[in-house]
Enzyme design. Structure first.
Site, mmCIF file in Angstrom:
data_model
loop_
_atom_site.group_PDB
_atom_site.id
_atom_site.type_symbol
_atom_site.label_atom_id
_atom_site.label_comp_id
_atom_site.label_asym_id
_atom_site.label_seq_id
_atom_site.Cartn_x
_atom_site.Cartn_y
_atom_site.Cartn_z
ATOM 1 N N HIS A 211 72.261 79.687 68.866
ATOM 2 C CA HIS A 211 71.703 78.466 68.276
ATOM 3 C C HIS A 211 72.237 77.215 68.938
ATOM 4 O O HIS A 211 71.820 76.117 68.619
ATOM 5 C CB HIS A 211 72.050 78.395 66.784
ATOM 6 C CG HIS A 211 73.510 78.165 66.538
ATOM 7 N ND1 HIS A 211 74.435 79.160 66.580
ATOM 8 C CD2 HIS A 211 74.198 77.026 66.278
ATOM 9 C CE1 HIS A 211 75.634 78.660 66.357
ATOM 10 N NE2 HIS A 211 75.521 77.365 66.170
HETATM 11 C C1 UD1 Z 1 74.686 72.966 63.083
HETATM 12 C C2 UD1 Z 1 75.975 72.364 63.630
HETATM 13 C C3 UD1 Z 1 76.634 73.368 64.579
HETATM 14 C C4 UD1 Z 1 76.854 74.688 63.858
HETATM 15 C C5 UD1 Z 1 75.541 75.186 63.272
HETATM 16 C C6 UD1 Z 1 75.778 76.426 62.453
HETATM 17 C C7 UD1 Z 1 76.192 69.954 64.050
HETATM 18 C C8 UD1 Z 1 76.185 68.922 65.088
HETATM 19 N N1 UD1 Z 1 75.732 71.162 64.402
HETATM 20 O O1 UD1 Z 1 73.798 73.195 64.167
HETATM 21 O O2 UD1 Z 1 77.890 72.871 64.997
HETATM 22 O O3 UD1 Z 1 77.349 75.623 64.792
HETATM 23 O O4 UD1 Z 1 74.983 74.175 62.410
HETATM 24 O O5 UD1 Z 1 74.620 77.164 62.282
HETATM 25 O O6 UD1 Z 1 76.611 69.700 62.935
HETATM 26 N N2 UD1 Z 1 66.807 74.051 60.359
HETATM 27 C C9 UD1 Z 1 65.994 74.683 59.439
HETATM 28 N N3 UD1 Z 1 66.533 75.027 58.242
HETATM 29 C C10 UD1 Z 1 67.816 74.771 57.898
HETATM 30 C C11 UD1 Z 1 68.633 74.124 58.832
HETATM 31 C C12 UD1 Z 1 68.116 73.774 60.050
HETATM 32 O O7 UD1 Z 1 64.821 74.924 59.701
HETATM 33 O O8 UD1 Z 1 68.233 75.128 56.773
HETATM 34 C C13 UD1 Z 1 66.229 73.699 61.691
HETATM 35 C C14 UD1 Z 1 65.649 72.306 61.766
HETATM 36 O O9 UD1 Z 1 64.520 72.368 62.584
HETATM 37 C C15 UD1 Z 1 66.745 71.518 62.461
HETATM 38 C C16 UD1 Z 1 67.364 72.555 63.379
HETATM 39 O O10 UD1 Z 1 67.273 73.794 62.664
HETATM 40 O O11 UD1 Z 1 66.252 70.408 63.144
HETATM 41 C C17 UD1 Z 1 68.801 72.281 63.730
HETATM 42 O O12 UD1 Z 1 69.585 72.129 62.560
HETATM 43 P P1 UD1 Z 1 70.927 71.224 62.552
HETATM 44 O O13 UD1 Z 1 71.591 71.376 61.243
HETATM 45 O O14 UD1 Z 1 70.643 69.855 63.022
HETATM 46 O O15 UD1 Z 1 71.813 71.861 63.674
HETATM 47 P P2 UD1 Z 1 72.251 73.363 63.938
HETATM 48 O O16 UD1 Z 1 71.663 73.772 65.241
HETATM 49 O O17 UD1 Z 1 71.956 74.194 62.746
HETATM 50 N N1 UDP Z 2 76.072 84.808 60.032
HETATM 51 C C1 UDP Z 2 75.460 85.389 58.924
HETATM 52 N N2 UDP Z 2 74.162 85.802 59.023
HETATM 53 C C2 UDP Z 2 73.449 85.654 60.180
HETATM 54 C C3 UDP Z 2 74.085 85.086 61.301
HETATM 55 C C4 UDP Z 2 75.395 84.655 61.190
HETATM 56 O O1 UDP Z 2 76.088 85.534 57.881
HETATM 57 O O2 UDP Z 2 72.269 86.049 60.199
HETATM 58 C C5 UDP Z 2 77.459 84.301 59.907
HETATM 59 C C6 UDP Z 2 78.469 84.883 60.863
HETATM 60 O O3 UDP Z 2 79.063 86.024 60.318
HETATM 61 C C7 UDP Z 2 79.462 83.755 61.035
HETATM 62 C C8 UDP Z 2 78.656 82.505 60.789
HETATM 63 O O4 UDP Z 2 77.435 82.915 60.206
HETATM 64 O O5 UDP Z 2 80.491 83.786 60.064
HETATM 65 C C9 UDP Z 2 78.410 81.803 62.088
HETATM 66 O O6 UDP Z 2 77.507 80.788 61.906
HETATM 67 P P1 UDP Z 2 76.802 80.072 63.106
HETATM 68 O O7 UDP Z 2 76.728 80.982 64.265
HETATM 69 O O8 UDP Z 2 75.545 79.526 62.563
HETATM 70 O O9 UDP Z 2 77.749 78.842 63.388
HETATM 71 P P2 UDP Z 2 79.040 78.613 64.320
HETATM 72 O O10 UDP Z 2 80.076 79.595 63.942
HETATM 73 O O11 UDP Z 2 78.609 78.715 65.727
HETATM 74 O O12 UDP Z 2 79.441 77.208 64.006
#
Ligand code: UD1
Ligand code: UDP
Length: 442
Positions: A211
């Site tokens: 992601h």
């Molecule tokens: C965010 C965090 C990242 C973290 C990740 C965990 C920041 C800068 N980024 O990234 O550090 O590793 O979460 O997963 O804080 N969206 C949905 N549904 C949701 C959430 C998001 O559809 O419930 C989609 C939207 O299109 C959105 C995109 O995902 O624009 C990105 O979501 P966003 O929360 O901005 O960043 P992440 O990539 O999730």
């Molecule tokens: N995770 C989960 N279900 C999923 C994918 C990830 O529970 O389908 C959990 C995973 O075990 C880990 C956390 O989500 O603890 C990681 O989240 P993510 O990769 O979104 O964020 P990051 O750690 O990179 O900030």
């Protein structure tokens, strides 16, 4: 004490679960603030259910948006809550926008900030998360760091060792507690997608997650990774797809190509119990996630990380994680090594987990309560008109611990070198023969 916890995304919920439990079990007042950055049921609510967490007291509902808008809205919402509720300390976790917003707001209101998982550095300033980490660490009062390596990062930035607490990572707390629960469930309780794949009887599982903006927002990188997946046709690649990734792969017109690969099983993100089970059954994982690099080494599963740098270098030096970037050949070369070379795979599996014993939350709460009792949490101007010190260097030629040295010299030990290596100055470290840089307050 009234302890505020700010969280907003999937990993923050998972990694703060044990801290929330610990606050409640010890009878402190919990103020739980959800920023609403993640809002889909499978990115947020499901984790509250799996981890048996209380409903947040406030949800700021920021939703998706640009970094500036998201952070600004969070700051506005968190400020309102903090002014009303006046917590004794505010905890943030990791490196998301919530960390930046929570730490900035609280520090300006003179509420002490505890940064959980502080001190991580990728040294890649193009990552939004690196900016969040750096900024939050300027605003924090207590730094709960997972490893000595992250402690040393902070010390090199001038942070006092007295405010750094090496706790291990709360993800280990979460893994140990929940894998047992996950394994004890009958298959009917699994997420439907995993039950349909019959993962209990499936072989050659590879769990894939990605992601990270620097991967999924760049078409060429996504194409390279998909190219590598295509060639791992003897494996069952299970891909719980992050909403950001789904959106981008669709935008690039690559979704059908991936979905048509019979051995790639794209599913919705699954809950924590299901996901832990999936990792534990995997031959290896492919990921650009931060948390997953930690969970893989905790659960003895080899990790190939789809990045060129990591703020979790301990996993690489321990031997459980290899950075393969988004280079198709490098991904395949390392995947083949794990599959074909039993000794290589076993070495990766047996890499030592650097993230502690699974008691990070306990260590944290002990420290918070102790610091509160000793009046160390208050954010205030220095008592002296202008507190000054001189930085000095010395090599003590006799047995003296860090605490003894500080007391005898009215000093604060900043950095200790053992030859070329930097060491963390634990209270009881013997400084005899080591090179010490300290602040002299005389
Ligand atoms: C965010 C965090 C990242 C973290 C990740 C965990 C920041 C800068 N980024 O990234 O550090 O590793 O979460 O997963 O804080 N969206 C949905 N549904 C949701 C959430 C998001 O559809 O419930 C989609 C939207 O299109 C959105 C995109 O995902 O624009 C990105 O979501 P966003 O929360 O901005 O960043 P992440 O990539 O999730
Ligand atoms: N995770 C989960 N279900 C999923 C994918 C990830 O529970 O389908 C959990 C995973 O075990 C880990 C956390 O989500 O603890 C990681 O989240 P993510 O990769 O979104 O964020 P990051 O750690 O990179 O900030």
């Amino acid at each position: 004490m009234k302890i505020a916890v700010v969280l907003g995304t999937r990993p923050e919920i998972i990694k703060m679960a044990s801290v929330i439990d610990e606050i409640e079990n010890r009878g402190h007042e919990l103020l739980l603030i959800h920023t609403g950055q993640h809002y889909d049921k499978e990115m947020s609510e499901n984790f509250f259910i799996d981890l048996e967490l209380p409903t947040p007291d406030y949800n700021i509902h920021v939703g998706s948006g640009s970094h500036g808008k998201q952070t600004g809205k969070m700051m506005d919402g968190i400020e309102e809550v903090v002014l009303k509720e006046k917590p004794d300390i505010l905890l943030v976790q990791g490196d998301t926008n919530a960390v930046l917003a929570g730490a900035l707001v609280a520090s300006k209101l003179h509420i002490p900030v505890g940064h959980v998982e502080a001190g991580l550095r990728s040294f890649d300033e193009t990552m939004p998360e690196e900016i969040n980490r750096l900024a939050a660490d300027v605003c924090s009062k207590l730094y709960f760091v997972p490893t000595e390596e992250s402690a040393i990062n902070l010390m090199m930035e001038g942070i006092s060792r007295k405010r750094i607490i090496i706790t291990g990572n709360t993800v280990v707390d979460a893994c140990f507690r929940n894998l047992k629960i996950a394994e004890s469930r009958p298959i009917e309780k699994y997420d439907q997608s995993l039950a349909e794949l019959d993962i209990d009887n499936m072989e050659n599982i590879v769990t894939l997650t990605m992601h990270r903006a620097e991967n999924v927002d760049i078409k060429e990188r996504v194409e390279n990774i998909i190219g590598a997946l295509g060639e791992l046709s003897e494996m069952n690649i299970i891909f719980p797809i992050h909403p950001r990734t789904k959106k981008m792969i669709e935008n690039f017109g690559l979704f059908d190509k991936l979905n048509n690969m019979e051995h790639v099983h794209i599913i919705k993100p699954v809950g924590y119990l299901d996901f832990l089970l999936l990792i534990s059954k995997s031959t290896f994982i492919l990921t650009d996630s931060g948390g997953l690099q930690e969970e893989a080494i905790t659960l003895d599963v080899p990790a190939l990380t789809l990045r060129y740098n990591t703020e979790r270098p301990e996993t690489v030096t321990a031997g459980g994680n290899i950075l393969v970037g988004s280079d198709k050949d490098v991904i395949l070369e390392n995947a083949r090594k794990i599959l074909d070379d039993a000794e290589f795979a076993e070495k990766m599996r047996s890499a030592k987990n650097p993230y502690g014993m699974g008691n990070a939350a306990k260590i944290m709460l002990d420290k918070i309560i102790d610091a509160d009792a000793n009046d160390e949490l208050a954010v205030r101007a220095p008592d002296a008109v202008m507190a000054t010190f001189t930085r000095k260097l010395v090599v003590p030629g006799e047995d003296v611990t860090v605490s003894e040295f500080e007391e005898a010299n009215n000093a604060l030990v900043k950095i200790v070198f053992d030859g070329e290596d930097v060491k963390f100055p634990y209270d009881d470290l013997n400084l005899n023969g080591l090179t010490v840089i300290y602040e002299d307050y005389n």
